[in-house]
Design a protein around this motif. Structure first.
Motif, PDB file in Angstrom:
ATOM      1  N   VAL A  55     -17.373   5.760   8.549  1.00  0.00           N
ATOM      2  CA  VAL A  55     -16.717   4.551   8.939  1.00  0.00           C
ATOM      3  C   VAL A  55     -16.727   3.863   7.712  1.00  0.00           C
ATOM      4  O   VAL A  55     -15.610   2.911   7.342  1.00  0.00           O
ATOM      5  N   ILE A  56     -17.621   3.943   6.810  1.00  0.00           N
ATOM      6  CA  ILE A  56     -17.656   3.064   5.452  1.00  0.00           C
ATOM      7  C   ILE A  56     -16.363   3.505   4.635  1.00  0.00           C
ATOM      8  O   ILE A  56     -15.814   3.018   3.860  1.00  0.00           O
ATOM      9  N   GLN A  57     -16.096   4.778   4.679  1.00  0.00           N
ATOM     10  CA  GLN A  57     -15.201   5.578   4.085  1.00  0.00           C
ATOM     11  C   GLN A  57     -13.696   4.837   4.309  1.00  0.00           C
ATOM     12  O   GLN A  57     -12.931   4.465   3.647  1.00  0.00           O
ATOM     13  N   ILE A  58     -13.762   4.475   5.597  1.00  0.00           N
ATOM     14  CA  ILE A  58     -12.393   3.967   6.157  1.00  0.00           C
ATOM     15  C   ILE A  58     -12.069   2.562   6.034  1.00  0.00           C
ATOM     16  O   ILE A  58     -11.378   2.111   5.380  1.00  0.00           O
ATOM     17  N   LEU A  59     -13.628   1.746   5.911  1.00  0.00           N
ATOM     18  CA  LEU A  59     -13.595   0.456   5.817  1.00  0.00           C
ATOM     19  C   LEU A  59     -13.274   0.012   4.441  1.00  0.00           C
ATOM     20  O   LEU A  59     -12.355  -0.705   3.832  1.00  0.00           O
ATOM     21  N   ILE A  60     -14.103   0.842   3.316  1.00  0.00           N
ATOM     22  CA  ILE A  60     -14.067   0.382   1.858  1.00  0.00           C
ATOM     23  C   ILE A  60     -12.849   1.171   1.277  1.00  0.00           C
ATOM     24  O   ILE A  60     -12.132   0.512   0.671  1.00  0.00           O
ATOM     25  N   TYR A  61     -12.841   2.435   1.389  1.00  0.00           N
ATOM     26  CA  TYR A  61     -11.844   3.094   0.537  1.00  0.00           C
ATOM     27  C   TYR A  61     -10.251   2.844   1.093  1.00  0.00           C
ATOM     28  O   TYR A  61      -9.329   2.632   0.406  1.00  0.00           O
ATOM     29  N   ALA A  62     -10.209   3.212   2.288  1.00  0.00           N
ATOM     30  CA  ALA A  62      -8.829   3.162   2.896  1.00  0.00           C
ATOM     31  C   ALA A  62      -8.526   1.866   3.276  1.00  0.00           C
ATOM     32  O   ALA A  62      -7.268   1.440   3.340  1.00  0.00           O
ATOM     33  N   GLY A  63      -9.399   0.852   3.229  1.00  0.00           N
ATOM     34  CA  GLY A  63      -9.187  -0.361   3.551  1.00  0.00           C
ATOM     35  C   GLY A  63      -8.869  -1.165   2.263  1.00  0.00           C
ATOM     36  O   GLY A  63      -7.991  -1.786   1.580  1.00  0.00           O
ATOM     37  N   ALA A  64     -10.276  -1.550   1.916  1.00  0.00           N
ATOM     38  CA  ALA A  64     -10.332  -2.609   0.527  1.00  0.00           C
ATOM     39  C   ALA A  64      -9.751  -2.007  -0.724  1.00  0.00           C
ATOM     40  O   ALA A  64      -8.898  -2.755  -1.313  1.00  0.00           O
ATOM     41  N   ILE A  65     -10.027  -0.824  -0.983  1.00  0.00           N
ATOM     42  CA  ILE A  65      -9.634  -0.295  -2.355  1.00  0.00           C
ATOM     43  C   ILE A  65      -8.289   0.006  -2.302  1.00  0.00           C
ATOM     44  O   ILE A  65      -7.534  -0.173  -3.577  1.00  0.00           O
ATOM     45  N   MET A  66      -7.625   0.548  -1.324  1.00  0.00           N
ATOM     46  CA  MET A  66      -6.214   0.591  -1.338  1.00  0.00           C
ATOM     47  C   MET A  66      -5.491  -0.463  -1.412  1.00  0.00           C
ATOM     48  O   MET A  66      -4.440  -0.544  -2.165  1.00  0.00           O
ATOM     49  N   VAL A  67      -6.002  -1.557  -0.759  1.00  0.00           N
ATOM     50  CA  VAL A  67      -5.200  -2.791  -0.849  1.00  0.00           C
ATOM     51  C   VAL A  67      -5.100  -3.218  -2.358  1.00  0.00           C
ATOM     52  O   VAL A  67      -4.390  -3.802  -2.982  1.00  0.00           O
ATOM     53  N   LEU A  68      -6.333  -3.001  -2.960  1.00  0.00           N
ATOM     54  CA  LEU A  68      -6.440  -3.321  -4.501  1.00  0.00           C
ATOM     55  C   LEU A  68      -5.560  -2.660  -5.287  1.00  0.00           C
ATOM     56  O   LEU A  68      -4.866  -2.957  -6.207  1.00  0.00           O
ATOM     57  N   PHE A  69      -5.380  -1.238  -4.980  1.00  0.00           N
ATOM     58  CA  PHE A  69      -4.478  -0.247  -5.653  1.00  0.00           C
ATOM     59  C   PHE A  69      -2.981  -0.944  -5.470  1.00  0.00           C
ATOM     60  O   PHE A  69      -2.399  -0.930  -6.516  1.00  0.00           O
ATOM     61  N   LEU A  70      -2.696  -1.320  -4.237  1.00  0.00           N
ATOM     62  CA  LEU A  70      -1.350  -1.736  -4.031  1.00  0.00           C
ATOM     63  C   LEU A  70      -0.892  -2.927  -4.757  1.00  0.00           C
ATOM     64  O   LEU A  70       0.086  -3.113  -5.396  1.00  0.00           O
ATOM     65  N   PHE A  71      -1.954  -3.906  -4.670  1.00  0.00           N
ATOM     66  CA  PHE A  71      -1.641  -5.270  -5.746  1.00  0.00           C
ATOM     67  C   PHE A  71      -1.493  -4.854  -7.066  1.00  0.00           C
ATOM     68  O   PHE A  71      -0.595  -5.255  -7.943  1.00  0.00           O
ATOM     69  N   VAL A  72      -2.154  -3.886  -7.461  1.00  0.00           N
ATOM     70  CA  VAL A  72      -2.203  -3.405  -9.270  1.00  0.00           C
ATOM     71  C   VAL A  72      -0.918  -2.713  -9.226  1.00  0.00           C
ATOM     72  O   VAL A  72      -0.084  -2.891 -10.311  1.00  0.00           O
ATOM     73  N   ILE A  73      -0.387  -1.982  -8.261  1.00  0.00           N
ATOM     74  CA  ILE A  73       0.918  -1.202  -8.473  1.00  0.00           C
ATOM     75  C   ILE A  73       1.928  -2.293  -8.520  1.00  0.00           C
ATOM     76  O   ILE A  73       2.876  -2.493  -9.284  1.00  0.00           O
ATOM     77  N   MET A  74       2.033  -3.384  -7.635  1.00  0.00           N
ATOM     78  CA  MET A  74       3.058  -4.432  -7.797  1.00  0.00           C
ATOM     79  C   MET A  74       2.778  -5.134  -8.909  1.00  0.00           C
ATOM     80  O   MET A  74       4.038  -5.849  -9.231  1.00  0.00           O
ATOM     81  N   LEU A  75       1.824  -5.525  -9.497  1.00  0.00           N
ATOM     82  CA  LEU A  75       1.281  -6.339 -10.567  1.00  0.00           C
ATOM     83  C   LEU A  75       1.951  -5.816 -11.773  1.00  0.00           C
ATOM     84  O   LEU A  75       2.580  -6.339 -12.906  1.00  0.00           O
ATOM     85  N   LEU A  76       1.839  -4.457 -11.891  1.00  0.00           N
ATOM     86  CA  LEU A  76       2.225  -3.670 -13.130  1.00  0.00           C
ATOM     87  C   LEU A  76       3.564  -3.347 -13.531  1.00  0.00           C
ATOM     88  O   LEU A  76       4.097  -2.819 -14.574  1.00  0.00           O
TER      89      LEU A  76
END
Length: 169
Positions: A55-76
């Protein structure tokens, strides 16, 4: 018992999603392949009776970290990157053959030195993967490790913000 077939199905999907992430030309589709990979890994944890970590894998990595990755992709502004060359499938095949040979070598060495993994009872696995046990371990035995990981993540976030800010100036 459906756990072993489900485990191998999810493991195959995870490897396929990892390859899809590497082969994808578009960074956003590569990030989506990574999301599928993270969901498959969470499913692997669930088949191993580690429900809290799944459950933590889904919440943290698939949720929060991937949102951060997508923001970085959009910013760069990754559209300004040069085109990648075509994939040399001979090298990919040679790499895969090398991985198979390495896994066979490690298997033989593990058999020679009796390094095999012994199965754990379902109740022991459920007890070891519970939130209380993991919390106790994280705040006692691995407290320094968690703090160092937090400092590294903070430094990476500050670096990403500084890189993005420099591009907009």
């Amino acid at each position: 018992m459906a756990a072993p077939p489900m485990f191998f199905l999810l493991a195959t999907l995870a490897v396929g999603a990892g390859l899809g992430m590497l082969i994808a030309q578009n960074p956003v589709s590569s990030a989506l392949w990574l999301v599928l990979n993270l969901f498959c890994i969470a499913g692997l944890y669930l088949t191993l009776n580690a429900s809290f970590i799944g459950v933590i894998q889904i919440l943290i990595y698939a949720g929060a970290i991937m949102v951060l990755f997508l923001f970085v992709i959009m910013l760069l502004n990754l559209s300004a990157l040069p085109e990648l060359e075509q994939i040399d499938w001979a090298r990919v095949g040679a790499f895969m053959v090398g991985l198979v040979l390495l896994s066979q070598l490690l298997y033989v060495v593990a058999l020679e030195f009796s390094l095999g993994v012994e199965p754990v009872a379902a109740m022991e696995a459920a007890d070891a993967g519970s939130a209380a046990t993991l919390g106790k371990l994280l705040f006692t035995r691995y407290a320094l490790h968690v703090e160092v990981a937090g400092i590294l993540l903070l430094a990476a976030t500050v670096g990403a913000v500084l890189l993005a800010q420099r591009r907009f100036e």
